[in-house]
Design an enzyme around this catalytic site. Structure first.
Site, short mmCIF file in Angstrom:
data_model
loop_
_atom_site.label_atom_id
_atom_site.label_comp_id
_atom_site.label_asym_id
_atom_site.label_seq_id
_atom_site.Cartn_x
_atom_site.Cartn_y
_atom_site.Cartn_z
N TYR A 238 10.15 12.38 -70.44
CA TYR A 238 11.49 12.89 -70.17
C TYR A 238 12.45 11.71 -69.96
CZ TYR A 238 15.43 14.84 -67.61
OH TYR A 238 16.70 15.17 -67.20
N SER B 265 19.95 10.66 -66.96
CA SER B 265 19.18 11.02 -65.77
C SER B 265 18.83 9.80 -64.95
CB SER B 265 17.90 11.74 -66.19
OG SER B 265 17.01 11.87 -65.10
#
Length: 342
Positions: A174, A149
């Site tokens: 995350y 990501s």
């Protein structure tokens, strides 16, 4: 391994998630032997997931865990409801199927959710990831591709983000879990000669996008005449990347037989960031309605900018995104109207 006339056997985890579904359709159409798994969790409305199954030819009234379903529409697609956290079932699946390529798109998503629910990110994004990685090593998978990501870059000021930039300062769990994936993959590439490719996705949007993401939220609330919440006066840059451009890039990585790189990390984005407030203005123009905006300060975990340097993916795989923001939002809105029967 079972003999057939299909191309390589590919496992897609998170297959009825946002990107996984689009990738499955692409690979099925390209003649790959595709096996998809998903745990169909309730992080967001499961109807959005279950609606995709009949499109892929899985027409069962009830999907039982750890049971294989053959598509009635595509001879080269099978599906099973399997949770990557369950090591035994993952190991059993890999032994039975002997995949050539794995594309791991299963993960607990969401920056803000990770602040309130940290343990689920470790269970899914770390424990689940090592289950897949180790099974790939044990069963001699040729190529292990996984979703990283843009969040790993943290709150950087210097743009565009390059794969060589320091990513030691994530600002959400995350992001930390995705950084952990990259480190784990590097270890397995080094120790076991497992070929791994991590793809750092940048703000993917499009049809079948998650209901907790900005495009879906903004379109829904503007149509309903409800206010939308915008942080930092909308002064945040986002490298919005249309899902079909993402899928084309992932497909190129799957399809190209590259033998000289055992471990690689590549950005995959549009490389044309826009301000969030411009994104909202484009939605307003396409919907023909003005947004009622409630402004709030920046949230913990959010970053000011995302901007991908995609020169690596371009040079290695001839990747070239083609969808501009207005076209992309138009296509998303057309799907939204059809899905919601507007």
């Amino acid at each position: 391994m079972e003999q057939n006339n299909f191309r390589n056997k590919v496992l897609i985890t998170g297959v009825i998630g946002f990107i996984g579904y689009h990738l499955a359709e692409k690979l099925i159409g390209e003649g790959f032997d595709v096996y998809g798994i998903d745990n169909i969790n309730s992080y967001y409305d499961v109807r959005l997931k279950y609606t995709k199954l009949p499109i892929l030819g899985i027409n069962e009234d009830q999907i039982w865990p750890n049971q294989e379903y053959q598509s009635e529409k595509y001879p080269n697609f099978k599906f099973a409801k399997i949770d990557i956290r369950e090591r035994f079932h993952i190991e059993e699946l890999f032994r039975k199927e002997q995949f050539d390529i794995v594309v791991n798109l299963a993960a607990q998503a969401g920056v803000q959710y990770s602040i309130k629910n940290p343990h689920t990110y470790i269970e899914n994004n770390v424990t689940g990831f090592i289950n897949l990685l180790d099974a790939a090593k044990t069963n001699q998978v040729e190529h292990f591709i996984y979703a990283s990501s843009s969040s790993v870059y943290g709150n950087r000021e210097d743009v565009p983000f390059k794969e060589t930039d320091n990513v030691d300062h994530p600002i959400s769990l995350y992001a930390a879990s995705k950084k952990a994936n990259e480190l784990m993959a590097h270890t397995y590439s080094h120790l076991y000669n497992l070929k791994t490719t991590g793809l750092r996705f940048f703000t993917v949007y499009g049809p079948w996008g998650r209901p907790d993401m900005a495009p879906y939220i903004f379109v829904q609330r503007i149509l309903e005449g409800k206010p939308i919440t915008v942080f930092n006066e909308g002064n945040m840059w986002r490298d919005f990347t249309y899902v079909s451009d993402i899928v084309k890039g992932v497909f190129k990585v799957i399809d190209k037989k590259e033998t000289n790189t055992n471990y690689q990390i590549l950005n995959i984005g549009n490389s044309t960031p826009i301000l969030l407030k411009e994104f909202i203005s484009t939605i307003e123009e396409i919907l023909g309605k003005n947004a009622n905006i409630e402004y709030k300060p920046m949230r913990d975990g959010d970053v000011l900018k995302t901007f991908s340097d995609i020169s690596g993916l371009k040079s290695k795989f001839n990747y070239q995104p083609i969808t501009n923001i207005k076209t992309g939002i138009n296509l998303f809105y057309q799907w939204y109207q059809e899905y919601n029967k507007i």
